[in-house]
Design an enzyme around this catalytic site. Sequence first.
Site, PDB file in Angstrom:
ATOM      1  N   GLY A  80     -15.085  23.689  40.026  1.00 26.52           N
ATOM      2  CA  GLY A  80     -14.954  25.046  39.481  1.00 26.52           C
ATOM      3  C   GLY A  80     -15.977  26.028  40.038  1.00 26.52           C
ATOM      4  N   HIS A  93     -24.806  22.843  45.551  1.00 28.39           N
ATOM      5  CA  HIS A  93     -24.219  21.556  45.154  1.00 28.39           C
ATOM      6  C   HIS A  93     -25.316  20.497  45.025  1.00 28.39           C
ATOM      7  CE1 HIS A  93     -20.117  22.751  45.224  1.00 28.39           C
ATOM      8  NE2 HIS A  93     -19.922  22.763  46.518  1.00 28.39           N
ATOM      9  N   SER A 131      -8.696  17.006  43.559  1.00 33.57           N
ATOM     10  CA  SER A 131      -8.965  18.279  44.225  1.00 33.57           C
ATOM     11  C   SER A 131      -9.706  18.047  45.548  1.00 33.57           C
ATOM     12  CB  SER A 131      -9.779  19.180  43.292  1.00 33.57           C
ATOM     13  OG  SER A 131      -9.983  20.436  43.882  1.00 33.57           O
ATOM     14  N   ARG A 176      -6.007  26.204  45.103  1.00 24.90           N
ATOM     15  CA  ARG A 176      -4.834  25.338  45.258  1.00 24.90           C
ATOM     16  C   ARG A 176      -3.946  25.497  44.034  1.00 24.90           C
ATOM     17  NH1 ARG A 176      -3.185  20.062  44.128  1.00 24.90           N
ATOM     18  NH2 ARG A 176      -4.998  19.835  42.774  1.00 24.90           N
ATOM     19  N   LYS A 177      -4.282  24.800  42.929  1.00 19.28           N
ATOM     20  CA  LYS A 177      -3.459  24.915  41.719  1.00 19.28           C
ATOM     21  C   LYS A 177      -4.251  25.449  40.541  1.00 19.28           C
ATOM     22  CE  LYS A 177       0.452  21.932  42.131  1.00 19.28           C
ATOM     23  NZ  LYS A 177       1.198  20.824  41.553  1.00 19.28           N
TER      24      LYS A 177
HETATM   25  P1  PAP Z   1     -16.198  24.013  46.027  1.00 17.81           P
HETATM   26  O1  PAP Z   1     -17.087  23.208  45.151  1.00 17.81           O
HETATM   27  O2  PAP Z   1     -15.890  23.359  47.325  1.00 17.81           O
HETATM   28  O3  PAP Z   1     -16.678  25.430  46.181  1.00 17.81           O
HETATM   29  P2  PAP Z   1     -14.479  24.508  43.807  1.00 17.81           P
HETATM   30  O4  PAP Z   1     -14.304  25.970  43.743  1.00 17.81           O
HETATM   31  O5  PAP Z   1     -15.443  23.887  42.881  1.00 17.81           O
HETATM   32  O6  PAP Z   1     -14.797  24.091  45.301  1.00 17.81           O
HETATM   33  O7  PAP Z   1     -13.125  23.766  43.552  1.00 17.81           O
HETATM   34  C1  PAP Z   1     -11.877  24.228  43.934  1.00 17.81           C
HETATM   35  C2  PAP Z   1     -10.971  23.982  42.762  1.00 17.81           C
HETATM   36  O8  PAP Z   1     -11.109  25.066  41.823  1.00 17.81           O
HETATM   37  C3  PAP Z   1      -9.510  23.960  43.168  1.00 17.81           C
HETATM   38  O9  PAP Z   1      -8.902  23.103  42.206  1.00 17.81           O
HETATM   39  P3  PAP Z   1      -7.509  22.337  42.469  1.00 17.81           P
HETATM   40  O10 PAP Z   1      -7.625  21.678  43.802  1.00 17.81           O
HETATM   41  O11 PAP Z   1      -7.372  21.351  41.368  1.00 17.81           O
HETATM   42  O12 PAP Z   1      -6.458  23.377  42.402  1.00 17.81           O
HETATM   43  C4  PAP Z   1      -9.129  25.410  42.970  1.00 17.81           C
HETATM   44  O13 PAP Z   1      -7.739  25.625  42.868  1.00 17.81           O
HETATM   45  C5  PAP Z   1      -9.857  25.721  41.669  1.00 17.81           C
HETATM   46  N1  PAP Z   1     -10.065  27.152  41.465  1.00 17.81           N
HETATM   47  C6  PAP Z   1     -10.403  28.088  42.374  1.00 17.81           C
HETATM   48  N2  PAP Z   1     -10.502  29.290  41.774  1.00 17.81           N
HETATM   49  C7  PAP Z   1     -10.201  29.108  40.471  1.00 17.81           C
HETATM   50  C8  PAP Z   1     -10.104  29.991  39.342  1.00 17.81           C
HETATM   51  N3  PAP Z   1     -10.336  31.290  39.456  1.00 17.81           N
HETATM   52  N4  PAP Z   1      -9.777  29.451  38.145  1.00 17.81           N
HETATM   53  C9  PAP Z   1      -9.545  28.126  38.020  1.00 17.81           C
HETATM   54  N5  PAP Z   1      -9.608  27.244  39.042  1.00 17.81           N
HETATM   55  C10 PAP Z   1      -9.935  27.729  40.256  1.00 17.81           C
END
Ligand code: PAP
Length: 323
Positions: free
Chosen positions: A65, A130, A160, A287-288
């Site tokens: 997140g 991180h 994810s 993504r989702k």
């Molecule tokens: P990172 O640690 O590499 O920066 P991070 O942003 O923590 O990545 O994780 C990406 C996940 O957050 C994706 O999840 P998913 O693969 O299960 O879909 C991404 O879709 C989700 N994500 C990005 N933006 C949002 C948002 N605004 N609200 C909720 N989930 C989000």
Amino acid sequence: MEDSSFDLELELSSLPREKWWGDHYLFQHGGFWLMPESIQGVNRVAKHFRPLPSDVILASYPKTGTTWLKALLYSIVNRSYKHRLTVENPHSLVPFLEFFDIYGTPPYESTTVVDPLSDINHSRRIFSTHMPYQLLAKTLNSSDCHVVYVTRNPKDTLVSSWHFVNKWDEAREEPWPFEVAVEKFCRGVTPYGPYYDHVMGYRNLGLERPKNAHFVTYEELKNDPQTNVKNLAEFLGCPFEGEDVEGQVREIVKSCSFEVLSSHEVNKSEDVLAGVPLPLTVNSFFRKGGVGGYKDHMSDEIVGKIDALTREKFHSLGFMYGI
Ligand code: PAP
């Protein structure tokens, strides 16, 4: 700041290594597995970063997140500038300490890092990392800065991460098998892993220093973003005030929602994210954005294996989370 004496090859040769996926290896440093691309930055942060008492530091294990919280924290702290999220990626507005030109290894030929004390945000600096608490304890405990930690249930986090890696160019030819990703996750051999140690480090910090560290889960935020955004603002010492507090919060929740954020052209971009030493496209951070998506990928056997580990690592320490 210069650290030309740092010899990455020498450093790597002294650390235990293990294959992560494809041709990528991880190196064990201080009990955690790191990508070689982040080791120099991690060392520099631990050595040089002195947080100001006004700093906000978003910490997270990858894919839990981070992007969402970057958008939320930026909007909460810089309320009158929150429209910038429509034209800038959250990762540009809230840079990673160990990457970018903060303490990262610049992708160009230079050992000079941009002055990390320069005013990157408007009023108050917000950084993300991180890095596990275990590698940052001295730094964070030396300051009254505010730490926000977000976590996500292990099964969705793993799924994810697996999708994220499979978006890399190299994975087109040879995708990363899901079973291998599960095995690496369970053994903790992931970037910044073990996940369980990462989460518990910051959870304990939140319990020990609640005025300085706020621990929140992706699922809590999804379930009740309105209350959680208000809690974050209170924690950061900038509560919502004046007329129509609920309306102000609602606006931020909406503008940072997955649906709205991922619809901006800047976040749909196939461009590589500037400042990160890996070929990650901007749109790969969206993504989702849901809860429980792991059910589409995991057999009952895999679910049982991860749940048993979660019981052992979290439940045994009184953290009833993730199952
Ligand atoms: P990172 O640690 O590499 O920066 P991070 O942003 O923590 O990545 O994780 C990406 C996940 O957050 C994706 O999840 P998913 O693969 O299960 O879909 C991404 O879709 C989700 N994500 C990005 N933006 C949002 C948002 N605004 N609200 C909720 N989930 C989000």
